[in-house]
Enzyme design. Sequence first.
Site, short mmCIF file in Angstrom:
data_model
loop_
_atom_site.label_atom_id
_atom_site.label_comp_id
_atom_site.label_asym_id
_atom_site.label_seq_id
_atom_site.Cartn_x
_atom_site.Cartn_y
_atom_site.Cartn_z
N HIS A 126 0.71 -1.22 -0.11
CA HIS A 126 -0.04 0.08 0.15
C HIS A 126 1.05 1.23 -0.01
CE1 HIS A 126 -2.86 3.12 1.30
NE2 HIS A 126 -3.95 2.38 0.72
N GLU A 128 0.79 4.49 1.21
CA GLU A 128 0.91 4.90 2.67
C GLU A 128 1.79 4.22 3.43
OE1 GLU A 128 -1.23 5.12 6.65
OE2 GLU A 128 -2.75 5.38 5.05
#
Length: 281
Positions: A126, A128
């Site tokens: 991901h 993030e």
Amino acid sequence: MEVTVAKTAGFCFGVKRAVEKVYDQIGRTEKRIYTYGPIIHNEQVVGDLREKGVEVIDSLEELKTIRNAVVVIRSHGVGKNVYEILKENGVEIVDATCPYVKKIHRIVEKQSAEGRKVLIIGSEDHPEVQGIKGWGDERTVVIEDMDDFLKLQLPENEKLCIVSQTTFNYKKFQDIVEKISKTRYDITVLNTICNATQERQVEAMRIASQVDVMLVIGGKHSSNTQKLYDICRKECKNTYYIQTLGDFNPECISSVRSVGITAGASTPNNIIEEVHTKCQS
């Protein structure tokens, strides 16, 4: 038919702020405008920005070639090296990193500097999480469950700092932390799951447990929407994951008494309203 729309459905604070920052750049500058990765995981919003001249940079290698331009850093945030590359190339930076994510960056940087091994609980791929990892050091690792933790085979005297992806499943985070806490390590735990994420998941679970059909709206690449779907599916077997009204099959609610609707943090309100209206028609 009774239709219940989650109050927490749709854009979260960080996503709304990031999208507004991109639109604010349009017409403000003659430089080319880029976002590093899609500004949000929503194809409709990204497509609209593309029509207005905002391009998406998909890789670090491509980013390194950018000059005389504006680059918007999305709400997911990026690692320290990305800032260094942009500054070296003289690129104008518009930082739309969610403040809650920024807080994790500062924590990871500080804890790493103090000699703690940082464990990020989240999905390795991901954006993030990749950005968070970029503020640590070579000892910073990502785990998604206890199996990942056990594979690390850490020495008993290891000093650990545990943080989380902001959109991680709160109950799963608690479970992992509880199990790690029973081991023989010096542990500092910082719950960095966004409050809005917790509230959205709790509300979605409550609604899903009370309706005949649950609709979860969001982009197919949205991590937080996928988690909402997983949570709702456990409470309501008739849970459907849709991106837009075009994915919605009215037959799935043709003979039910109640429908619940929730949506991921990257879902525009107009899409939620369209689905809501269709359910009532």
